[in-house]
Enzyme design. Sequence first.
Site, PDB file in Angstrom:
ATOM      1  N   PRO A   1       0.822  -1.216   0.000  1.00  0.00           N
ATOM      2  CA  PRO A   1       0.000   0.000   0.000  1.00  0.00           C
ATOM      3  C   PRO A   1       0.860   1.273   0.000  1.00  0.00           C
ATOM      4  O   PRO A   1       0.539   2.246  -0.667  1.00  0.00           O
ATOM      5  CB  PRO A   1      -0.808  -0.119   1.292  1.00  0.00           C
TER       6      PRO A   1
ATOM      7  N   GLY B   1       9.243  -8.368 -17.496  1.00  0.00           N
ATOM      8  CA  GLY B   1       7.799  -8.125 -17.399  1.00  0.00           C
ATOM      9  C   GLY B   1       7.374  -6.928 -18.234  1.00  0.00           C
ATOM     10  O   GLY B   1       6.278  -6.913 -18.801  1.00  0.00           O
TER      11      GLY B   1
ATOM     12  N   ARG C   1     -19.118   2.692 -42.024  1.00  0.00           N
ATOM     13  CA  ARG C   1     -19.952   3.805 -41.558  1.00  0.00           C
ATOM     14  C   ARG C   1     -20.047   4.894 -42.628  1.00  0.00           C
ATOM     15  O   ARG C   1     -19.013   5.385 -43.118  1.00  0.00           O
ATOM     16  CB  ARG C   1     -19.337   4.379 -40.278  1.00  0.00           C
TER      17      ARG C   1
ATOM     18  N   GLN D   1     -10.266  12.693 -45.032  1.00  0.00           N
ATOM     19  CA  GLN D   1      -8.852  12.778 -44.633  1.00  0.00           C
ATOM     20  C   GLN D   1      -8.688  12.765 -43.103  1.00  0.00           C
ATOM     21  O   GLN D   1      -7.719  12.206 -42.578  1.00  0.00           O
ATOM     22  CB  GLN D   1      -8.247  14.052 -45.216  1.00  0.00           C
TER      23      GLN D   1
ATOM     24  N   GLY E   1     -20.478   8.256 -31.348  1.00  0.00           N
ATOM     25  CA  GLY E   1     -21.334   7.828 -30.228  1.00  0.00           C
ATOM     26  C   GLY E   1     -21.256   6.329 -29.985  1.00  0.00           C
ATOM     27  O   GLY E   1     -21.308   5.874 -28.833  1.00  0.00           O
TER      28      GLY E   1
ATOM     29  N   GLU F   1       3.584  -2.569 -13.548  1.00  0.00           N
ATOM     30  CA  GLU F   1       4.974  -2.980 -13.880  1.00  0.00           C
ATOM     31  C   GLU F   1       5.851  -1.763 -14.148  1.00  0.00           C
ATOM     32  O   GLU F   1       6.751  -1.782 -14.994  1.00  0.00           O
ATOM     33  CB  GLU F   1       4.989  -4.018 -15.003  1.00  0.00           C
TER      34      GLU F   1
ATOM     35  N   SER G   1       4.718   5.062 -16.446  1.00  0.00           N
ATOM     36  CA  SER G   1       5.472   5.740 -17.516  1.00  0.00           C
ATOM     37  C   SER G   1       6.566   6.617 -16.907  1.00  0.00           C
ATOM     38  O   SER G   1       7.666   6.747 -17.458  1.00  0.00           O
ATOM     39  CB  SER G   1       4.535   6.611 -18.356  1.00  0.00           C
TER      40      SER G   1
HETATM   41  N1  COS Z   1      18.684  -5.164 -13.045  1.00  0.00           N
HETATM   42  C1  COS Z   1      19.515  -5.581 -12.092  1.00  0.00           C
HETATM   43  N2  COS Z   1      19.797  -4.868 -10.979  1.00  0.00           N
HETATM   44  C2  COS Z   1      19.182  -3.685 -10.843  1.00  0.00           C
HETATM   45  C3  COS Z   1      18.276  -3.188 -11.797  1.00  0.00           C
HETATM   46  C4  COS Z   1      18.036  -3.986 -12.941  1.00  0.00           C
HETATM   47  N3  COS Z   1      17.191  -3.593 -13.891  1.00  0.00           N
HETATM   48  N4  COS Z   1      17.814  -1.991 -11.393  1.00  0.00           N
HETATM   49  C5  COS Z   1      18.401  -1.727 -10.219  1.00  0.00           C
HETATM   50  N5  COS Z   1      19.220  -2.759  -9.880  1.00  0.00           N
HETATM   51  C6  COS Z   1      20.083  -2.869  -8.700  1.00  0.00           C
HETATM   52  C7  COS Z   1      21.037  -1.705  -8.632  1.00  0.00           C
HETATM   53  O1  COS Z   1      22.200  -1.977  -9.369  1.00  0.00           O
HETATM   54  C8  COS Z   1      21.314  -1.583  -7.167  1.00  0.00           C
HETATM   55  O2  COS Z   1      22.278  -2.541  -6.779  1.00  0.00           O
HETATM   56  P1  COS Z   1      23.372  -2.235  -5.622  1.00  0.00           P
HETATM   57  O3  COS Z   1      22.568  -2.154  -4.354  1.00  0.00           O
HETATM   58  O4  COS Z   1      24.276  -3.407  -5.678  1.00  0.00           O
HETATM   59  O5  COS Z   1      24.000  -0.939  -5.992  1.00  0.00           O
HETATM   60  C9  COS Z   1      19.984  -1.998  -6.526  1.00  0.00           C
HETATM   61  O6  COS Z   1      19.289  -2.760  -7.535  1.00  0.00           O
HETATM   62  C10 COS Z   1      19.140  -0.818  -6.146  1.00  0.00           C
HETATM   63  O7  COS Z   1      19.013  -0.024  -7.313  1.00  0.00           O
HETATM   64  P2  COS Z   1      18.582   1.499  -7.264  1.00  0.00           P
HETATM   65  O8  COS Z   1      19.371   2.214  -6.228  1.00  0.00           O
HETATM   66  O9  COS Z   1      18.597   2.008  -8.657  1.00  0.00           O
HETATM   67  O10 COS Z   1      17.084   1.357  -6.724  1.00  0.00           O
HETATM   68  P3  COS Z   1      15.963   2.429  -6.517  1.00  0.00           P
HETATM   69  O11 COS Z   1      15.305   2.117  -5.254  1.00  0.00           O
HETATM   70  O12 COS Z   1      16.481   3.810  -6.765  1.00  0.00           O
HETATM   71  O13 COS Z   1      14.907   2.036  -7.642  1.00  0.00           O
HETATM   72  C11 COS Z   1      13.729   1.977  -9.725  1.00  0.00           C
HETATM   73  C12 COS Z   1      15.074   2.072  -8.969  1.00  0.00           C
HETATM   74  C13 COS Z   1      12.960   3.274  -9.713  1.00  0.00           C
HETATM   75  C14 COS Z   1      14.108   1.599 -11.130  1.00  0.00           C
HETATM   76  C15 COS Z   1      12.873   0.855  -9.109  1.00  0.00           C
HETATM   77  O14 COS Z   1      12.463   1.187  -7.816  1.00  0.00           O
HETATM   78  C16 COS Z   1      11.630   0.533  -9.912  1.00  0.00           C
HETATM   79  O15 COS Z   1      11.704  -0.176 -10.897  1.00  0.00           O
HETATM   80  N6  COS Z   1      10.455   1.018  -9.466  1.00  0.00           N
HETATM   81  C17 COS Z   1       9.192   0.646 -10.070  1.00  0.00           C
HETATM   82  C18 COS Z   1       8.694  -0.614  -9.462  1.00  0.00           C
HETATM   83  C19 COS Z   1       7.652  -1.258 -10.297  1.00  0.00           C
HETATM   84  O16 COS Z   1       7.798  -1.454 -11.481  1.00  0.00           O
HETATM   85  N7  COS Z   1       6.560  -1.627  -9.638  1.00  0.00           N
HETATM   86  C20 COS Z   1       5.519  -2.353 -10.246  1.00  0.00           C
HETATM   87  C21 COS Z   1       5.418  -3.613  -9.484  1.00  0.00           C
HETATM   88  S1  COS Z   1       4.818  -4.952 -10.354  1.00  0.00           S
HETATM   89  S2  COS Z   1       2.990  -4.459 -10.814  1.00  0.00           S
END
Ligand code: COS
Length: 382
Positions: A128, A245, A271, A282, A343, A366, A369
């Site tokens: 949450p 994903g 239509r 166009q 409509g 996932e 944007s």
């Molecule tokens: N592949 C492998 N490792 C990765 C990675 C990737 N794509 N992205 C980050 N990492 C690693 C980093 O290298 C870092 O490693 P170290 O701790 O060894 O340095 C660690 O993970 C943390 O990375 P980072 O500091 O970049 O993490 P953040 O918390 O700043 O997050 C984002 C980065 C914003 C990219 C991440 O939080 C994210 O993807 N958020 C969205 C989540 C999401 O998609 N949610 C939907 C859920 S499923 S519906």
Amino acid sequence: MHLDLTEAQALVQQTAHDYAARHLAPAAAELDRTERFPSETLRALAELGLMGVNVPAELGGAEAGAVAYALAMIEIARGCAATAVTMAVTNMVGEVIARFGSDAQRRRHVPRLTSGEYAAGAFALTEPGAGSDPGAMRTQATRVAEGFRLDGEKQWITSGAHAGVMVVWARTATPAELPGSRGISCFLVEAGTPGLTIGKAEDKMGIRGSNTVALSFDGCVVPETALLGELHSGFKIAMMALDGGRIGIAAQAIGIATAALDESAAYARERRQFDRPIAEFQAIQWMIADSRTELDAARLLCLRAASRKEAGLSFSQEASMAKLFATEAAGRVCDRNVQIHGGYGFVRDFPAERHLRDVRVTRIYEGTSEIQRSVIARGLLR
Ligand code: COS
């Protein structure tokens, strides 16, 4: 990247296309209306090899690769967006366990996912208070004599009420011990584990035939063998899984928009206004041309990301670009489809309004944007 499909890729694409056209598209409106979870359909998809497209054959997968997976997702989403997201998450869970699991974990769960014995798999990362920032999660995994005790809440879990196995992330160290995302581990939790409660299904704007629930863990004990990968290294597993994903969600958006564009063209030819088919105006032609062009670009970005993944190259940036562009373009295509229908696009007698509702979430789940843009910018500015 090869632009021509291999014989195996074309076969997977055709199989998914035929099944979607024959069984999914005709049932999609009813699924949307009744919010019925399509258990029989999911079993049929498993029988066609679509629940483990990029999973090794020795674990029951089709071992057809990431490009074939994207092609299959496009076709399934073209028939039914809700079924497609259930398929996407199940494929993602199968891939994660196949890649990071121990031999015992792989053999226990992956064949059950690919065969349809499990209706679905679930991916329980979001909470949450931790969506875009999963590193801020609060679910706790505490060591106990029997293994680990999980306590906490998860949110927006696709197929949570139907999944045979869930991949669940939890903190195994306090932020003081290991800061940020470092103290997070990953666990496999089987359906029916005591202490796991499934919340009520969300009443969603779109993809209503998919199941989305909250999960509550209250003293939910899992054995030591439920740990997936190394202790404290779960965050990276989540990030790597999400990279893949995102290709799936880009493909889902392309599939939904492909259905919408087919309908735009068919309706414009049929239509008549001002004594002629509206396809002769166009204004309509330009909408259709923009939709076609944007969809083709989205498809190329999606297949490029998938082909890099398949070749073992880095693909995180490419997956984010594909998801960002494809989901936003798909939103525009579905919106134009409603506009072309006038409509009739605003009522449930036509699928146009459903596509617009279904496609909206692809810009959110996932990784929004905004998150994709930040992944892309970080890659460039690092
Ligand atoms: N592949 C492998 N490792 C990765 C990675 C990737 N794509 N992205 C980050 N990492 C690693 C980093 O290298 C870092 O490693 P170290 O701790 O060894 O340095 C660690 O993970 C943390 O990375 P980072 O500091 O970049 O993490 P953040 O918390 O700043 O997050 C984002 C980065 C914003 C990219 C991440 O939080 C994210 O993807 N958020 C969205 C989540 C999401 O998609 N949610 C939907 C859920 S499923 S519906």
